[in-house]
Enzyme design. Structure first.
Site, mmCIF file in Angstrom:
data_model
loop_
_atom_site.group_PDB
_atom_site.id
_atom_site.type_symbol
_atom_site.label_atom_id
_atom_site.label_comp_id
_atom_site.label_asym_id
_atom_site.label_seq_id
_atom_site.Cartn_x
_atom_site.Cartn_y
_atom_site.Cartn_z
ATOM 1 N N GLY A 31 -3.858 0.572 11.126
ATOM 2 C CA GLY A 31 -3.307 1.337 12.239
ATOM 3 C C GLY A 31 -2.336 2.390 11.735
ATOM 4 O O GLY A 31 -1.931 2.382 10.575
ATOM 5 N N ASN A 32 -1.954 3.300 12.623
ATOM 6 C CA ASN A 32 -1.001 4.343 12.270
ATOM 7 C C ASN A 32 -0.402 4.974 13.517
ATOM 8 O O ASN A 32 -0.944 4.836 14.618
ATOM 9 C CB ASN A 32 -1.631 5.411 11.360
ATOM 10 C CG ASN A 32 -3.124 5.549 11.555
ATOM 11 O OD1 ASN A 32 -3.561 6.178 12.510
ATOM 12 N ND2 ASN A 32 -3.900 4.929 10.675
ATOM 13 N N SER A 46 0.281 6.247 4.125
ATOM 14 C CA SER A 46 -0.888 5.425 3.824
ATOM 15 C C SER A 46 -0.504 4.209 2.990
ATOM 16 O O SER A 46 0.185 4.341 1.967
ATOM 17 C CB SER A 46 -1.923 6.266 3.070
ATOM 18 O OG SER A 46 -3.051 5.498 2.710
ATOM 19 N N GLY A 47 -0.938 3.023 3.433
ATOM 20 C CA GLY A 47 -0.873 1.824 2.609
ATOM 21 C C GLY A 47 0.504 1.301 2.280
ATOM 22 O O GLY A 47 0.687 0.725 1.200
ATOM 23 N N SER A 76 -4.572 8.029 6.012
ATOM 24 C CA SER A 76 -5.905 8.608 5.831
ATOM 25 C C SER A 76 -6.507 9.077 7.154
ATOM 26 O O SER A 76 -7.462 9.853 7.171
ATOM 27 C CB SER A 76 -6.842 7.583 5.183
ATOM 28 O OG SER A 76 -6.992 6.444 6.006
ATOM 29 N N GLU A 77 -5.948 8.592 8.269
ATOM 30 C CA GLU A 77 -6.456 8.980 9.588
ATOM 31 C C GLU A 77 -5.763 10.233 10.128
ATOM 32 O O GLU A 77 -5.841 10.523 11.331
ATOM 33 C CB GLU A 77 -6.272 7.830 10.586
ATOM 34 C CG GLU A 77 -6.991 6.550 10.222
ATOM 35 C CD GLU A 77 -8.510 6.664 10.258
ATOM 36 O OE1 GLU A 77 -9.025 7.791 10.370
ATOM 37 O OE2 GLU A 77 -9.178 5.622 10.161
ATOM 38 N N HIS A 95 -2.637 4.597 16.919
ATOM 39 C CA HIS A 95 -3.968 4.107 16.543
ATOM 40 C C HIS A 95 -3.845 2.648 16.113
ATOM 41 O O HIS A 95 -3.103 2.331 15.178
ATOM 42 C CB HIS A 95 -4.532 4.946 15.405
ATOM 43 C CG HIS A 95 -5.746 4.353 14.749
ATOM 44 N ND1 HIS A 95 -6.822 3.857 15.467
ATOM 45 C CD2 HIS A 95 -6.057 4.158 13.438
ATOM 46 C CE1 HIS A 95 -7.727 3.394 14.629
ATOM 47 N NE2 HIS A 95 -7.285 3.552 13.391
ATOM 48 N N HIS A 97 -5.834 -1.416 15.524
ATOM 49 C CA HIS A 97 -7.055 -2.153 15.209
ATOM 50 C C HIS A 97 -7.098 -3.412 16.073
ATOM 51 O O HIS A 97 -7.457 -4.487 15.606
ATOM 52 C CB HIS A 97 -7.098 -2.529 13.728
ATOM 53 C CG HIS A 97 -7.358 -1.375 12.822
ATOM 54 N ND1 HIS A 97 -7.514 -1.525 11.458
ATOM 55 C CD2 HIS A 97 -7.515 -0.048 13.065
ATOM 56 C CE1 HIS A 97 -7.738 -0.338 10.909
ATOM 57 N NE2 HIS A 97 -7.738 0.566 11.856
ATOM 58 N N TYR A 116 -7.305 -1.484 38.236
ATOM 59 C CA TYR A 116 -6.906 -0.118 38.564
ATOM 60 C C TYR A 116 -6.051 0.542 37.484
ATOM 61 O O TYR A 116 -5.878 1.766 37.471
ATOM 62 C CB TYR A 116 -6.150 -0.080 39.894
ATOM 63 C CG TYR A 116 -4.843 -0.830 39.913
ATOM 64 C CD1 TYR A 116 -3.681 -0.264 39.376
ATOM 65 C CD2 TYR A 116 -4.762 -2.102 40.476
ATOM 66 C CE1 TYR A 116 -2.481 -0.950 39.388
ATOM 67 C CE2 TYR A 116 -3.563 -2.793 40.489
ATOM 68 C CZ TYR A 116 -2.423 -2.209 39.949
ATOM 69 O OH TYR A 116 -1.238 -2.891 39.971
ATOM 70 N N HIS A 157 -13.984 -0.292 15.126
ATOM 71 C CA HIS A 157 -12.795 0.201 14.437
ATOM 72 C C HIS A 157 -11.490 -0.142 15.155
ATOM 73 O O HIS A 157 -10.686 -0.911 14.631
ATOM 74 C CB HIS A 157 -12.931 1.724 14.265
ATOM 75 C CG HIS A 157 -11.892 2.342 13.389
ATOM 76 N ND1 HIS A 157 -12.125 3.477 12.641
ATOM 77 C CD2 HIS A 157 -10.594 2.012 13.150
ATOM 78 C CE1 HIS A 157 -11.031 3.798 11.977
ATOM 79 N NE2 HIS A 157 -10.090 2.932 12.271
ATOM 80 N N TYR A 210 3.574 8.312 39.859
ATOM 81 C CA TYR A 210 4.193 6.995 39.660
ATOM 82 C C TYR A 210 5.261 7.041 38.582
ATOM 83 O O TYR A 210 5.145 7.760 37.591
ATOM 84 C CB TYR A 210 3.122 5.974 39.288
ATOM 85 C CG TYR A 210 3.638 4.573 39.097
ATOM 86 C CD1 TYR A 210 3.976 3.771 40.183
ATOM 87 C CD2 TYR A 210 3.806 4.037 37.827
ATOM 88 C CE1 TYR A 210 4.440 2.485 40.018
ATOM 89 C CE2 TYR A 210 4.279 2.748 37.636
ATOM 90 C CZ TYR A 210 4.595 1.989 38.741
ATOM 91 O OH TYR A 210 5.071 0.713 38.565
#
Length: 215
Positions: A31-32, A46-47, A76-77, A95, A97, A116, A157, A210
């Protein structure tokens, strides 16, 4: 931007990254997270274990992807994040997983309208076609699924959610995981009832007004 604001943004990125782990939306360094201010984006590297991160470890990149501050390599994303900013006017990107959303992506092309709360995403949440992680092809696939939406699922993914703030993008990530878990739970017992497109559209208009600010 002031140095204080940059430090705040980098701290926010770390806070959300650590929450992803504690809320079980990611495992390890997967994730990122990123947030935009003007033409700069603060994004997880990364990592690197999230518990080890300091604000100075969060790279700052411009909208072309060039690192303008920081010594660590961005996630990397990064192509996905930049696509969300340039093509969808995002203020922040999360992002994950997450388990249930990824499981649903193996079975469906969109999240069924079992609640909803889906209206907060602008309509049915789509499942993007699979592409290898970190590639421009994945960024293109994500962007198509994200069209007129605030979130999507990446097949085999994980998820991508956007918002004008990191807290909003993250809340959408958590909510999307819950919606997928709800459908998967009900589908074990039968054929879940779903809301009509008309009702989902009606709820979307209600969501537009809202919420309120706390001073």
């Amino acid at each position: 931007m002031s140095s204080l604001r940059l430090a705040e943004q980098r701290g926010e990125v770390i806070d959300i990254a650590r929450r992803m782990t504690s809320d079980r939306l990611v495992v390890g360094t997967s994730g990122n997270v990123s947030v935009r201010s003007g033409d700069l984006v603060a994004v997880t590297p990364s990592g690197v274990e999230y518990d080890e991160l300091r604000p100075v470890d969060i790279p700052l990149v411009d909208l072309s992807g060039e690192v303008v501050e920081g010594e660590l390599k961005p996630t990397s994303e990064l192509p996905m994040h930049l696509s969300a900013y340039v093509e969808h006017d995002a203020g922040a990107v999360v992002h994950t997983h997450s388990l249930h959303a990824t499981a649903l992506s193996l079975l469906r092309n969109e999240v069924p309208a079992v609640h909803y709360q889906l209206a907060d995403y602008g309509g049915a949440v789509r499942v993007a076609d699979y592409a290898t992680f970190g590639t421009d092809a994945l960024a293109v696939s994500m962007s198509e699924a994200l069209r007129d939406r605030n979130g999507c699922i990446l097949r085999n993914h994980g998820t991508v959610t956007i918002g004008q703030s990191l807290s909003k993008a993250y809340n959408r990530a958590r909510q999307l995981e819950w919606l997928c878990e709800l459908w998967l739970t009900a589908a074990k017992l039968g054929d879940p009832a779903v809301l009509s497109d008309g009702e989902l559209a009606h709820c979307a208009t209600l969501f537009a007004g809202y919420g309120q600010s706390v001073r």
